[in-house]
Design a protein around this motif. Structure first.
Motif, PDB file in Angstrom:
ATOM      1  N   LEU A 148       0.830  -1.204   0.000  1.00 52.65           N
ATOM      2  CA  LEU A 148       0.000   0.000   0.000  1.00 52.65           C
ATOM      3  C   LEU A 148       0.867   1.258   0.000  1.00 52.65           C
ATOM      4  O   LEU A 148       0.509   2.272  -0.581  1.00 52.65           O
ATOM      5  CB  LEU A 148      -0.931  -0.020   1.217  1.00 52.65           C
ATOM      6  CG  LEU A 148      -2.016   1.035   1.284  1.00 52.65           C
ATOM      7  CD1 LEU A 148      -2.948   0.946   0.087  1.00 52.65           C
ATOM      8  CD2 LEU A 148      -2.810   0.905   2.566  1.00 52.65           C
ATOM      9  N   ASN A 149       2.022   1.180   0.641  1.00 47.88           N
ATOM     10  CA  ASN A 149       2.886   2.358   0.773  1.00 47.88           C
ATOM     11  C   ASN A 149       3.933   2.478  -0.338  1.00 47.88           C
ATOM     12  O   ASN A 149       4.862   3.273  -0.217  1.00 47.88           O
ATOM     13  CB  ASN A 149       3.569   2.362   2.139  1.00 47.88           C
ATOM     14  CG  ASN A 149       4.524   1.204   2.319  1.00 47.88           C
ATOM     15  OD1 ASN A 149       4.498   0.237   1.568  1.00 47.88           O
ATOM     16  ND2 ASN A 149       5.360   1.293   3.336  1.00 47.88           N
ATOM     17  N   ASN A 150       3.762   1.758  -1.431  1.00 51.15           N
ATOM     18  CA  ASN A 150       4.706   1.852  -2.548  1.00 51.15           C
ATOM     19  C   ASN A 150       4.430   3.110  -3.369  1.00 51.15           C
ATOM     20  O   ASN A 150       3.887   3.056  -4.465  1.00 51.15           O
ATOM     21  CB  ASN A 150       4.608   0.620  -3.450  1.00 51.15           C
ATOM     22  CG  ASN A 150       5.189  -0.614  -2.823  1.00 51.15           C
ATOM     23  OD1 ASN A 150       5.815  -0.551  -1.772  1.00 51.15           O
ATOM     24  ND2 ASN A 150       4.959  -1.743  -3.446  1.00 51.15           N
ATOM     25  N   VAL A 151       4.780   4.254  -2.806  1.00 52.57           N
ATOM     26  CA  VAL A 151       4.624   5.538  -3.491  1.00 52.57           C
ATOM     27  C   VAL A 151       5.976   6.239  -3.498  1.00 52.57           C
ATOM     28  O   VAL A 151       6.814   5.997  -2.636  1.00 52.57           O
ATOM     29  CB  VAL A 151       3.552   6.431  -2.822  1.00 52.57           C
ATOM     30  CG1 VAL A 151       2.175   5.808  -2.941  1.00 52.57           C
ATOM     31  CG2 VAL A 151       3.878   6.723  -1.382  1.00 52.57           C
ATOM     32  N   ASP A 152       6.172   7.084  -4.471  1.00 53.27           N
ATOM     33  CA  ASP A 152       7.416   7.836  -4.590  1.00 53.27           C
ATOM     34  C   ASP A 152       7.317   9.089  -3.730  1.00 53.27           C
ATOM     35  O   ASP A 152       6.586  10.018  -4.078  1.00 53.27           O
ATOM     36  CB  ASP A 152       7.639   8.212  -6.055  1.00 53.27           C
ATOM     37  CG  ASP A 152       8.904   9.011  -6.295  1.00 53.27           C
ATOM     38  OD1 ASP A 152       9.635   9.318  -5.318  1.00 53.27           O
ATOM     39  OD2 ASP A 152       9.161   9.341  -7.471  1.00 53.27           O
ATOM     40  N   PRO A 153       8.044   9.145  -2.607  1.00 55.08           N
ATOM     41  CA  PRO A 153       7.932  10.316  -1.734  1.00 55.08           C
ATOM     42  C   PRO A 153       8.436  11.610  -2.370  1.00 55.08           C
ATOM     43  O   PRO A 153       8.080  12.699  -1.922  1.00 55.08           O
ATOM     44  CB  PRO A 153       8.771   9.934  -0.509  1.00 55.08           C
ATOM     45  CG  PRO A 153       9.685   8.863  -0.971  1.00 55.08           C
ATOM     46  CD  PRO A 153       9.002   8.166  -2.112  1.00 55.08           C
ATOM     47  N   ALA A 154       9.239  11.497  -3.424  1.00 54.70           N
ATOM     48  CA  ALA A 154       9.767  12.697  -4.077  1.00 54.70           C
ATOM     49  C   ALA A 154       8.832  13.245  -5.150  1.00 54.70           C
ATOM     50  O   ALA A 154       9.023  14.361  -5.620  1.00 54.70           O
ATOM     51  CB  ALA A 154      11.134  12.383  -4.702  1.00 54.70           C
ATOM     52  N   LYS A 155       7.805  12.486  -5.524  1.00 56.51           N
ATOM     53  CA  LYS A 155       6.894  12.942  -6.577  1.00 56.51           C
ATOM     54  C   LYS A 155       5.907  13.944  -6.009  1.00 56.51           C
ATOM     55  O   LYS A 155       5.177  13.645  -5.071  1.00 56.51           O
ATOM     56  CB  LYS A 155       6.152  11.747  -7.186  1.00 56.51           C
ATOM     57  CG  LYS A 155       5.295  12.108  -8.380  1.00 56.51           C
ATOM     58  CD  LYS A 155       4.734  10.870  -9.049  1.00 56.51           C
ATOM     59  CE  LYS A 155       3.940  11.222 -10.283  1.00 56.51           C
ATOM     60  NZ  LYS A 155       3.507  10.021 -11.002  1.00 56.51           N
ATOM     61  N   PRO A 156       5.847  15.150  -6.576  1.00 54.09           N
ATOM     62  CA  PRO A 156       4.901  16.152  -6.071  1.00 54.09           C
ATOM     63  C   PRO A 156       3.453  15.732  -6.331  1.00 54.09           C
ATOM     64  O   PRO A 156       3.154  15.076  -7.324  1.00 54.09           O
ATOM     65  CB  PRO A 156       5.238  17.416  -6.865  1.00 54.09           C
ATOM     66  CG  PRO A 156       6.493  17.141  -7.607  1.00 54.09           C
ATOM     67  CD  PRO A 156       6.685  15.659  -7.648  1.00 54.09           C
ATOM     68  N   VAL A 157       2.577  16.123  -5.440  1.00 52.46           N
ATOM     69  CA  VAL A 157       1.159  15.778  -5.551  1.00 52.46           C
ATOM     70  C   VAL A 157       0.595  16.231  -6.890  1.00 52.46           C
ATOM     71  O   VAL A 157      -0.148  15.495  -7.542  1.00 52.46           O
ATOM     72  CB  VAL A 157       0.351  16.382  -4.378  1.00 52.46           C
ATOM     73  CG1 VAL A 157      -1.132  16.178  -4.567  1.00 52.46           C
ATOM     74  CG2 VAL A 157       0.811  15.788  -3.063  1.00 52.46           C
ATOM     75  N   ASP A 158       0.962  17.411  -7.338  1.00 55.07           N
ATOM     76  CA  ASP A 158       0.383  17.937  -8.576  1.00 55.07           C
ATOM     77  C   ASP A 158       0.954  17.284  -9.838  1.00 55.07           C
ATOM     78  O   ASP A 158       0.510  17.576 -10.946  1.00 55.07           O
ATOM     79  CB  ASP A 158       0.501  19.459  -8.654  1.00 55.07           C
ATOM     80  CG  ASP A 158       1.934  19.957  -8.599  1.00 55.07           C
ATOM     81  OD1 ASP A 158       2.873  19.139  -8.515  1.00 55.07           O
ATOM     82  OD2 ASP A 158       2.118  21.185  -8.630  1.00 55.07           O
ATOM     83  N   ALA A 159       1.911  16.364  -9.677  1.00 57.69           N
ATOM     84  CA  ALA A 159       2.468  15.648 -10.832  1.00 57.69           C
ATOM     85  C   ALA A 159       1.677  14.379 -11.151  1.00 57.69           C
ATOM     86  O   ALA A 159       1.881  13.778 -12.201  1.00 57.69           O
ATOM     87  CB  ALA A 159       3.932  15.297 -10.571  1.00 57.69           C
ATOM     88  N   TYR A 160       0.791  13.964 -10.270  1.00 58.22           N
ATOM     89  CA  TYR A 160       0.007  12.752 -10.499  1.00 58.22           C
ATOM     90  C   TYR A 160      -1.078  13.007 -11.533  1.00 58.22           C
ATOM     91  O   TYR A 160      -1.742  14.038 -11.506  1.00 58.22           O
ATOM     92  CB  TYR A 160      -0.623  12.247  -9.197  1.00 58.22           C
ATOM     93  CG  TYR A 160       0.354  11.526  -8.319  1.00 58.22           C
ATOM     94  CD1 TYR A 160       0.567  10.159  -8.461  1.00 58.22           C
ATOM     95  CD2 TYR A 160       1.079  12.208  -7.350  1.00 58.22           C
ATOM     96  CE1 TYR A 160       1.476   9.489  -7.657  1.00 58.22           C
ATOM     97  CE2 TYR A 160       1.978  11.551  -6.538  1.00 58.22           C
ATOM     98  CZ  TYR A 160       2.177  10.185  -6.698  1.00 58.22           C
ATOM     99  OH  TYR A 160       3.082   9.533  -5.897  1.00 58.22           O
ATOM    100  N   ARG A 161      -1.244  12.030 -12.424  1.00 57.44           N
ATOM    101  CA  ARG A 161      -2.245  12.092 -13.480  1.00 57.44           C
ATOM    102  C   ARG A 161      -3.018  10.770 -13.506  1.00 57.44           C
ATOM    103  O   ARG A 161      -2.481   9.729 -13.140  1.00 57.44           O
ATOM    104  CB  ARG A 161      -1.593  12.283 -14.854  1.00 57.44           C
ATOM    105  CG  ARG A 161      -0.763  13.544 -14.991  1.00 57.44           C
ATOM    106  CD  ARG A 161      -1.649  14.780 -15.115  1.00 57.44           C
ATOM    107  NE  ARG A 161      -0.874  15.996 -15.225  1.00 57.44           N
ATOM    108  CZ  ARG A 161      -0.586  16.794 -14.201  1.00 57.44           C
ATOM    109  NH1 ARG A 161      -0.970  16.493 -12.986  1.00 57.44           N
ATOM    110  NH2 ARG A 161       0.111  17.901 -14.378  1.00 57.44           N
TER     111      ARG A 161
END
Length: 161
Positions: free
Chosen positions: A72-85
């Protein structure tokens, strides 16, 4: 935190007909950030026991040919929220819809389709799940998953903010 009906304001409300499983939990809104930021914050701090359950799930379903969803926690902590599409992977889910007021994530496999919504309400945040099962395998899969889900979602929600 309280269990409520899936809000009419949520995109998942239209998916309720024919659903095998659905639930929704409401909590006070931690702050005014976009709901995707709240979700990312929560899953980044997923309780260790949830990650152990996901690892167990992945090991058990592998011989059945089901997807390994990772954690569940496999997210990129460096990716900004507004970069998600829409179409991006966010932990175990694919991002289907994103706005400041609602995020819909989902996953589909041959045994079921699951969608999760985080929807800003006037009086808080609603986290809804709707599952449509396919075949006997989906029904069997949900036997242990449904009661665990009712423990996992509130535990992860408590990590928001």
């Amino acid at each position: 935190m309280a269990e409520i009906a899936v809000p009419a304001a949520s995109r998942l409300h239209a998916r309720l007909p024919g659903a095998h499983f659905h639930d929704c939990y409401r909590m006070a809104l931690p702050d005014g950030r976009p709901v995707l930021a709240l979700f990312l914050d929560a899953v980044a701090r997923t309780p260790p026991w949830v990650n152990r359950l996901m690892a167990l799930r992945n090991a058990v379903v592998a011989p059945l040919g089901l997807k390994n969803l990772g954690g569940l926690n496999n997210v990129d902590p460096a990716k900004p929220v507004d970069a998600y599409r829409p179409g991006d992977r966010v932990g175990i889910f694919t991002l289907l819809h994103v706005s400041d007021d609602e995020v819909v994530l989902g996953d589909a496999d041959r045994h079921l389709d699951v969608q999760v919504s985080l929807c800003r309400l006037d009086d808080g945040l609603a986290v809804s799940t709707v599952v449509h099962v396919h075949r006997l395998l989906g029904h069997l899969y949900m036997l242990p998953v449904a009661p665990l889900h009712r423990r996992i979602v509130p535990a992860v929600m408590r990590r928001m903010g």
